[in-house]
Enzyme design. Structure first.
Site, PDB file in Angstrom:
ATOM      1  CD  GLU B 160      -3.087  -0.715   0.121  1.00 29.62           C
ATOM      2  OE1 GLU B 160      -3.260   0.471  -0.228  1.00 29.62           O
ATOM      3  OE2 GLU B 160      -3.700  -1.685  -0.394  1.00 29.62           O
ATOM      4  CB  SER B 440     -49.803 -21.623  36.419  1.00 29.44           C
ATOM      5  OG  SER B 440     -51.102 -21.592  35.907  1.00 29.44           O
TER       6      SER B 440
END
Lengths: 200, 746
Positions: B160, B440
């Protein structure tokens, strides 16, 4: 706290009141059926009657075997599932060498005064063997040394629930609770805990 | 002219301040790292080879034929050899070492090191489950320059920005060389931007990319070079550069990319791997190694070739590297972000104690109780159950959701949380935020209130139709699920079969206040509406709250705060806060023991009896099904000796379901429990408890030989005094025998 004070009262009631209750109860009842005390439940070995008579504090036995995987009488109800009877005593734990090593480390750390490191080591041990009573005994001791008496007592009570049915261990834990209460200035509570300890 | 200069100067100054702020912000913000529990290895540990593989996959271990490097593992049918990486824990260093594990019958039988010494206890490294970052969703695994393999920086600079260490932010040489290369090749191979320019570009990646911005890059890059050293810029670059996309999530930085593509920490990457990553910089989408493996390999080989040509690597290394396959893992292996629901809970607990800024910038380390193996099993169980229900009920269950919380009942540690059927979804966390009527699941609180108040398990309850009119004139008329009333029923059956009428009557006779008081003792802290419908679970609660309630039940009446975090340290490992084991006995052990009986009955022969079609009979479990009004919520909460799990199924739009608690949530619970090495729930009867044979229907004292006789625990002194007259009235209990014996005298 209320809860722990209940225990001695309960025991006392059971020990002293048994005969009184028995007599009162029997006197009031019409004796329609008389049973032989010698009838033994063939499927469930229970303590001998002698033991039961000589030590009223021990007549808490359920007629089930202490094997915790008993599902009632298979001959009677071969297909019906049954809720297992809880064991009378938690079986003593075989200590894992990893846990022994960690408890050992914790004791050394405690001796050096490094209580928090000891706490870490014990909690590490607890995650490996959460039902090893020695861990709770040591951990309660750490909190006692940290002057956190409430937590120390609760951890010791957790130990009590783990060693249910093991007299020697129960004596140790109740003595520890007595010491913790004594350290915290709760003299009455301490002597009550000691009474429980002495009973085992 | 002058004005122009002033403007230029001002904009440079502005730019300078801005760019420095950007850079410093990125550089100094070290996110908090959150870790799972480390896997503790010791002889006797229940662990299958598959479990071990789950853990090692989470740690990014390579499974190889023969281990050579840390982070590798090899397996045979009963053995595993692992080269660990070591880890600095708050309580000490765990060394990197070679472990030979024997695993027999899904249990670790021995652990030895390279010198064949037996080890009592070793810890693997903890899985990094995520971080806490300045911006939500910004997921980065920050690395230091020293963490990056030399090959990576070499490759980056070679491909790069060859003059990186010489130029002043921009490189005319680089640009002209790039143009020459492109011209020669007849295609666009190199861009000529320096790493510094690329870093600037990445800072603004989210903003629009105009020509003006492109022009601005040049002075900005030069300004950056003025202020910071090359190594600082390189390090920032390594952490900033864009390297891929996973759905809506951008993969920034080589640390995360290493996990994303190879499921390995960057330090362990080899030459061919770092070359691939360096090559990706140019176009993460164009060179995506998963979608375009050929292109990616060509690019990688080009990077390797450049390294070889400029003499950074020799022929041998080059040949070896180009011969390697690209070797990226499947997409799903990015573990960061794999535990969003658990991380969510951790963050909430942390925010009670730490400022957001500190959490996202001070580099704290948080050690949690998350058990990735249990988490994996919980997710599998829940998702497979939902899929099965999808296939059974079709469009009646469109968008069916579910959630799950698993805890260790003895320690009170939460070991896994599933927040929805998409287990990686970072949004709505149903385990914490879905507050739904618990149906419940409330009943144990009602029955516990009764059992603490001279009721016994065989006390007869009235299950006949019931209606009350409240102060506001409204009436409340509950009904049983089967629309039948069951007359007089023993208390234990009313609970295990989850009858509503008898529960409502019982609760109203006890008083709502007392039931609420019991809920408080069980650990519920939220405001509770004191309406009669509370008794049947109209109260909404989250899964974690339900888990807290059942935890108290599982732990014999000891209430414990459910904990996710164990310890928090600063970046140097100094302890900041710890969350120790805490507990307080709030419920009498005797009453809890009676409740345990009824909840085990639920599992053996009540509404949850399908449990034992899967679980072995010798494993005791206890639990309760729950279904809310109109079947909008399907619940199950239950525990074995070593696992407490709460499951919920329902829809986000609150539409009714075609199944109940046992038809949905219970199935997920069973699937999960069946996948775990379970310990039986065996709690010895407390001193104040005796078991007696009683008639199952009448509740009168009976005998083991009698039909319908069952053994039931009683708090001493509360057992029935009357007998059912069966088999000569004998009772096998010693107390009764003594009584009978004394009776002969009168």
């Amino acid at each position: 706290m209320v809860l722990t004070l209940k225990y001695p009262a309960f025991k006392l009631f059971r020990q002293l009141g048994l005969v009184v209750v028995t007599i009162l109860f029997s006197a009031c009842s019409t004796i329609s059926t008389v049973n032989q005390p010698t009838v033994e439940d063939k499927s469930t070995p229970a303590p001998t009657t002698n033991t039961a008579k000589s030590d009223p504090s021990r007549v808490t036995s359920s007629p089930a075997s202490t094997n915790n995987t008993t599902y009632g009488d298979p001959e009677q109800t071969p297909s019906m599932p049954v809720v297992p009877v809880a064991p009378k005593a938690n079986a003593p734990i075989k200590q894992n060498p990893a846990v022994v090593a960690l408890i050992d480390t914790a004791q050394q750390q405690q001796q050096k005064g490094d209580l928090y490191s000891a706490q870490s080591s014990l909690q590490r041990a607890q995650r490996i063997a959460p039902r090893d009573p020695q861990i709770y005994y040591e951990l309660a001791g750490i909190h006692r040394n940290l002057h956190d008496y409430d937590l120390a007592e609760q951890v010791a009570l957790k130990g009590v629930s783990i060693v249910q049915g093991q007299p020697q261990q129960l004596r140790r834990f109740w003595s520890l609770i007595a010491q913790i209460r004594s350290d915290s200035g709760d003299r009455k509570g301490a002597s009550q805990a000691q009474q429980i300890a002495d009973r085992y | 002219m002058f004005a122009g200069l002033v403007l230029l100067g001002l904009s440079l100054l502005f730019m300078d301040t801005h760019i420095r702020k950007q850079f410093e912000g990125k550089r100094w913000a070290v996110p908090t790292k959150v870790y799972a529990r480390p896997l503790e290895l010791y002889a006797g540990l229940p662990l299958s080879l598959d479990d071990l593989k789950t853990e090692l996959r989470g740690l990014g271990y390579q499974f190889v034929r023969q281990v050579r490097e840390p982070g590798q593992a090899e397996f045979s049918t009963t053995k595993a050899t692992i080269k660990t990486r070591g880890f600095l824990f708050p309580d000490g260093k765990e060394p990197a070492q070679t472990l030979h594990l024997s695993i027999v019958n899904n249990s670790v039988s021995s652990i030895q090191n390279a010198q064949s010494q037996t080890l009592a206890l070793v810890r693997l490294e903890p899985i990094l489950i995520g971080g806490i970052y300045p911006l939500n969703n910004e997921d980065r695994d920050l690395i230091q320059l020293g963490d990056a393999p030399q090959g990576l920086t070499d490759a980056l600079i070679a491909i790069e920005d060859r003059d990186f260490y010489q130029h002043a932010g921009i490189s005319l040489k680089g640009i002209s060389r790039a143009m020459w290369v492109n011209l020669k090749a007849g295609q666009f191979l190199q861009g000529g931007s320096t790493l510094t320019q690329q870093l600037i570009k990445n800072f603004y990646l989210t903003s629009e990319r105009s020509l003006a911005r492109k022009v601005m890059e040049i002075p900005m890059a030069m300004l950056l070079e003025l202020h910071y050293s090359k190594d600082e810029i390189l390090e920032a670059y390594l952490n900033e550069v864009y390297l891929g996309q996973e759905g809506s999530r951008a993969i920034h930085g080589f640390g995360l990319a290493s996990q994303y593509y190879f499921a390995q920490p960057i330090e362990e990457l080899q030459l061919h791997q770092v070359a691939l990553l360096a090559g990706l910089v140019k176009g993460p989408s164009y060179y995506d190694p998963r979608r375009h493996p050929k292109r990616a390999k060509q690019r990688r080989d080009l990077v390797l070739q450049v390294l070889y040509e400029q003499g950074t690597i020799d022929k041998k290394h080059y040949d070896h590297a180009v011969a390697m396959p690209i070797g990226v893992v499947k997409q799903a292996s990015l573990l960061k972000g794999a535990y969003p629901a658990y991380l969510d809970l951790v963050k909430r607990q942390l925010r009670q104690q730490y400022r957001n800024d500190d959490l996202s910038s001070e580099g704290l380390r948080v050690f949690t109780a998350l058990n990735p193996i249990a988490q994996h099993k919980a997710e599998t169980a829940l998702v497979s159950t939902i899929k099965k229900l999808d296939s059974i009920y079709g469009n009646k269950v469109t968008d069916l959701q579910g959630s799950m919380v698993v805890a260790e009942p003895q320690t009170g540690e939460i070991i896994s949380i599933v927040g929805g059927r998409n287990t990686r979804y970072q949004g709505f966390n149903r385990a914490l935020d879905a507050v739904r009527p618990i149906g419940s699941l409330i009943k144990p609180a009602v029955y516990l209130t009764a059992l603490s108040d001279n009721y016994t398990l065989v006390t007869e309850l009235d299950d006949s139709p019931y209606k009350i009119t409240m102060h506001n004139g409204q009436s409340w008329q509950p009904d049983n699920f089967d629309h039948q009333s069951h007359g007089l029923v023993p208390l234990h059956s009313a609970l295990s079969h989850s009858y509503n009428l008898s529960t409502a009557r019982l609760g109203m006779s006890l008083g709502l206040d007392r039931v609420i008081d019991t809920m408080r003792k069980l650990g519920v802290t939220r405001p509770i509406d004191p309406y009669p419908s509370l008794l049947l679970g109209a109260q909404g609660m989250s899964l974690v709250e339900v888990a807290t309630m059942y935890q108290t039940i599982a732990a014999n009446g000891f209430q414990m705060p459910l904990r996710a975090i164990r310890i928090v340290t600063d970046s140097a490992g100094n302890e900041l806060s710890r969350y120790p084991f805490q507990l307080k006995q709030t419920i009498d052990a005797n009453a809890i023991h009676l409740l345990h009986y009824a909840l085990q009955e639920t599992a053996r022969m009540g509404t949850a009896r399908s449990i034992y079609q899967r679980l072995p009979m010798d494993i005791n479990v206890a639990g309760k099904t729950g279904t809310s009004n109109d079947q909008r919520d399907s619940w199950f909460a239950g525990f074995s000796g070593n696992r407490l799990a709460v499951t919920w199924l329902g829809r986000d739009d609150n539409a009714p379901l075609p199944f109940t608690g046992s038809g949905g949530a219970l199935k997920a619970w069973i699937n999960y429990m069946a996948s775990e090495p379970l310990e039986s729930f065996n709690s010895a009867a407390p001193d104040g408890i005796e078991y007696h044979w009683v008639n199952a229907t009448s509740g009168l004292l009976s005998n083991s030989n009698c039909p319908d006789a069952i053994q039931v625990p009683f708090i001493i002194g509360t057992q029935p005094t009357k007998s059912d007259g069966c088999a000569g009235n004998t009772n096998s209990d010693p107390v009764s025998r003594s009584l009978d014996w004394i009776k002969q005298w009168f």
